[in-house]
Motif scaffolding. Structure first.
Motif, mmCIF file in Angstrom:
data_model
loop_
_atom_site.group_PDB
_atom_site.id
_atom_site.type_symbol
_atom_site.label_atom_id
_atom_site.label_comp_id
_atom_site.label_asym_id
_atom_site.label_seq_id
_atom_site.Cartn_x
_atom_site.Cartn_y
_atom_site.Cartn_z
ATOM 1 N N ASP A 151 5.415 8.469 1.682
ATOM 2 C CA ASP A 151 6.344 9.550 1.367
ATOM 3 C C ASP A 151 7.709 8.989 0.956
ATOM 4 O O ASP A 151 8.189 8.004 1.531
ATOM 5 C CB ASP A 151 6.528 10.461 2.582
ATOM 6 N N GLN A 177 1.918 17.853 -6.544
ATOM 7 C CA GLN A 177 2.237 17.826 -5.116
ATOM 8 C C GLN A 177 2.438 16.390 -4.639
ATOM 9 O O GLN A 177 3.345 16.102 -3.834
ATOM 10 C CB GLN A 177 1.123 18.502 -4.314
ATOM 11 N N GLU A 178 1.613 15.472 -5.162
ATOM 12 C CA GLU A 178 1.757 14.065 -4.810
ATOM 13 C C GLU A 178 3.045 13.473 -5.392
ATOM 14 O O GLU A 178 3.730 12.681 -4.740
ATOM 15 C CB GLU A 178 0.546 13.276 -5.312
ATOM 16 N N ARG A 181 5.744 14.484 -3.235
ATOM 17 C CA ARG A 181 5.698 13.766 -1.948
ATOM 18 C C ARG A 181 6.292 12.367 -2.044
ATOM 19 O O ARG A 181 7.040 11.943 -1.152
ATOM 20 C CB ARG A 181 4.245 13.680 -1.468
#
Length: 246
Positions: A151, A177-178, A181
């Protein structure tokens, strides 16, 4: 004036150009055949003209994008950040025409390169041919839905001409989304994409449906903690989204 990359891209897309050349030849044969009824002859002429146009227009577009613009220099990235980042991550399919020299543009930053190419899901044959030429790369193989980074790894994350190759909508959403992150709070995510628009239609014809409209990318951004800070074009064929992590 160099046309090296335009010729390389033409070679990667040789079946398309072969089809266009055959279309030109067949169209003119029909046009010149007196036994063919006039309406069909005119259709043959039209087909030849259209095929000629897309052959020339697409090659010129490749030259404008990759030989004539400053896209591949990566220097334009400095306009997208307030200060040089300490950590950078680039995601691409890791061929020469899609990879920016970020480690040179931000020489003091820690740099990681991820390769999103997956022949089982990326259906564009030209990329496979380009990958064969590219050979070995220092990049790390990555899946869109599971980037191999912790992260908040990256202060600057750059995705170059690769997101549209993720054809499955759920995988594209997972990729965003990754990206959210791994991008640090306050960091930037830069997405470079071809857009399904009038310039793309003018030079690529039906090939524009391999790209996605602007709303595809803005909708994906809205589903993450990333917000669009600015947008701009590099030539009429590259659109850049600068997103900031909230």
């Amino acid at each position: 004036m160099s046309f090296d990359r335009a010729f390389s891209l033409a070679r990667y897309n040789w079946p398309l150009y072969l089809t266009c050349f055959l279309g030109v030849a067949l169209g003119f044969i029909i046009w010149k055949t007196q036994l063919v009824p006039p309406p069909i002859r005119y259709l043959g002429l039209l087909a030849a003209v259209v095929a000629t146009w897309y052959t020339i227009a697409s090659f010129v577009a490749f030259h404008v994008m990759f030989d004539h613009s400053d896209f591949l220099s990566g220097e334009w990235l400095t306009r997208c950040v307030e200060q040089s980042p300490n950590t950078c991550v680039q995601l691409s399919v890791c061929v020469e025409e899609t990879t920016l020299p970020i480690s040179k543009v931000f020489a003091s930053a820690d740099y990681i390169e991820l390769d999103l190419f997956d022949e089982s899901v990326m259906t564009e044959p030209a990329i496979a041919r380009a990958k064969q030429k590219a050979g070995d790369s220092p990049s790390i193989v990555a899946k869109p839905e599971a980037l191999p980074l912790t992260d908040h790894t990256s202060e600057l994350t750059v995705v170059t001409l690769a997101a549209h190759e993720v054809r499955d909508p759920s995988q594209r959403e997972a990729l965003f989304q990754e990206l959210s992150r791994i991008t640090a709070p306050g960091g930037r995510l830069i997405i470079v994409e071809h857009i399904r628009n009038l310039p793309a239609a003018a030079v690529f014809g039906p090939g524009l449906f391999h790209f996605y409209p602007r709303t595809t990318w803005t909708t994906l951004a809205q589903k993450t903690k990333l917000r669009i800070e600015s947008e701009f074009d590099i030539t009429p064929f590259f659109h850049v989204f600068v997103l900031r992590h909230g």
